[in-house]
Design an enzyme around this catalytic site. Sequence first.
Site, mmCIF file in Angstrom:
data_model
loop_
_atom_site.group_PDB
_atom_site.id
_atom_site.type_symbol
_atom_site.label_atom_id
_atom_site.label_comp_id
_atom_site.label_asym_id
_atom_site.label_seq_id
_atom_site.Cartn_x
_atom_site.Cartn_y
_atom_site.Cartn_z
ATOM 1 N N SER A 162 0.914 -1.263 0.414
ATOM 2 C CA SER A 162 -0.013 -0.401 -0.157
ATOM 3 C C SER A 162 1.007 1.576 0.035
ATOM 4 O O SER A 162 0.905 2.088 -0.650
ATOM 5 C CB SER A 162 -1.063 -0.176 0.856
ATOM 6 O OG SER A 162 -1.952 -0.888 1.291
ATOM 7 N N ARG A 178 1.104 7.559 5.791
ATOM 8 C CA ARG A 178 0.454 6.897 6.728
ATOM 9 C C ARG A 178 -1.045 7.946 6.916
ATOM 10 O O ARG A 178 -2.265 6.910 6.991
ATOM 11 C CB ARG A 178 0.629 6.629 7.918
ATOM 12 C CG ARG A 178 0.127 5.603 8.994
ATOM 13 C CD ARG A 178 0.686 5.105 10.053
ATOM 14 N NE ARG A 178 1.796 4.250 10.272
ATOM 15 C CZ ARG A 178 1.157 3.210 9.536
ATOM 16 N NH1 ARG A 178 0.373 2.649 9.629
ATOM 17 N NH2 ARG A 178 2.927 2.434 9.410
ATOM 18 N N HIS A 189 -2.886 6.220 3.774
ATOM 19 C CA HIS A 189 -3.168 5.108 3.729
ATOM 20 C C HIS A 189 -4.468 4.360 4.370
ATOM 21 O O HIS A 189 -5.046 3.878 4.686
ATOM 22 C CB HIS A 189 -1.942 4.401 4.669
ATOM 23 C CG HIS A 189 -1.779 3.023 4.976
ATOM 24 N ND1 HIS A 189 -2.562 2.551 6.144
ATOM 25 C CD2 HIS A 189 -1.813 2.244 3.891
ATOM 26 C CE1 HIS A 189 -2.645 1.560 5.699
ATOM 27 N NE2 HIS A 189 -2.597 1.010 5.114
#
Lengths: 211, 211
Positions: free
Chosen positions: B17, B39, B42
């Site tokens: 990812s 993040r 994500h």
Amino acid sequence: MKVQLENVKPMDIEKRSFAIITEELGYELPEDKAPIIKRCIHTSADFDYAQNLMFSDDVVEKALKALKNGACIVTDTQMAKAGINKKALQKFGGEVYCFMSDEEVAEIARKNGTTRATASMDKAAALQKPLIFAIGNAPTALVRLYELIEDGKLQPELIIGVPVGFVNVVQSKELIMQADVPYIVAKGRKGGSNIAACICNALLYMAGGRE
Amino acid sequence: MKVQLENVKPMDIEKRSFAIITEELGYELPEDKAPIIKRCIHTSADFDYAQNLMFSDDVVEKALKALKNGACIVTDTQMAKAGINKKALQKFGGEVYCFMSDEEVAEIARKNGTTRATASMDKAAALQKPLIFAIGNAPTALVRLYELIEDGKLQPELIIGVPVGFVNVVQSKELIMQADVPYIVAKGRKGGSNIAACICNALLYMAGGRE
């Protein structure tokens, strides 16, 4: 820069937020889906949810009926579990389950080389209860739900399919939309535990679960 | 339509990812901030976080130092609390607090006509510990933190200012960026409990908290 705060009473903040969302959307949403779509936008400040939420036929009516009959909710994260209004759910006799932190689930996942999300869906499928699945994180959970439904081992009242991310997320949602199950899905990559929880809450409030 | 799943092992999903995010971004992020920004993307699949995250000078270095010294995290939602990697935090001696459900906090908020978020910040400020605030929901929490800092009653190690929404959210973040405090802020309306938690986790993993 002088910062000017808007004077809104604590109890009116949500109402004012929904009014702003309605105004900025600028078009009418279907009446039964509007509270769900608007709550997703309220939770994320992301107007993409006006476009990407997919609803199977009569899903809202079916979901409200299931909740009122005491359906339980299974989630794939502790975050979604924390975000669901459990008082509202309990009013109808339902409760929330998340098996992701169970040692037994971790053990089975290790043994089978699957994700814990997959193993936790198997554990949920064994519950002898009417179930709503609220999946905000793991596409592998959705894939497993699809397999269980196809194999005739599970017949959920509703799947809220809103995992977020970049690996198999889009595909897992497409699978659910091909299954014979009532669904609310956020098409594409977006979603999350917050979105999963807020869709549950929107339904609970529509069902009359809010004090 | 035939759905084709990508074959990625459970343990490799996050890595894959992040590789997709890096590729699609198409430009280099500052090295110390990249794990935090990525993040957030994500967690939300929303590339806006590449643009809207604001960092005060040397904030990452200061945050990592605070975490390693055992700073505790205060959040404004049970969801953010659920999402923070508590095992990683405990490794450094820290813990997570959320006072939003405290009966005492609800009582004080009722009496003062404030939000519970405001009252819970007052309770947190009384803790005699180095504190990181991770605010993913309530702008009123950020406003109260600003007041406490201005009055010299609080000196946080870091404020993660990422409430989401439509009423005073933008303004509350502007206030924090004017205060004398290390901050990571998502400028604009976006943010959320998931974003608050994932910024904490990004910092914890950078500090070496992940097994």
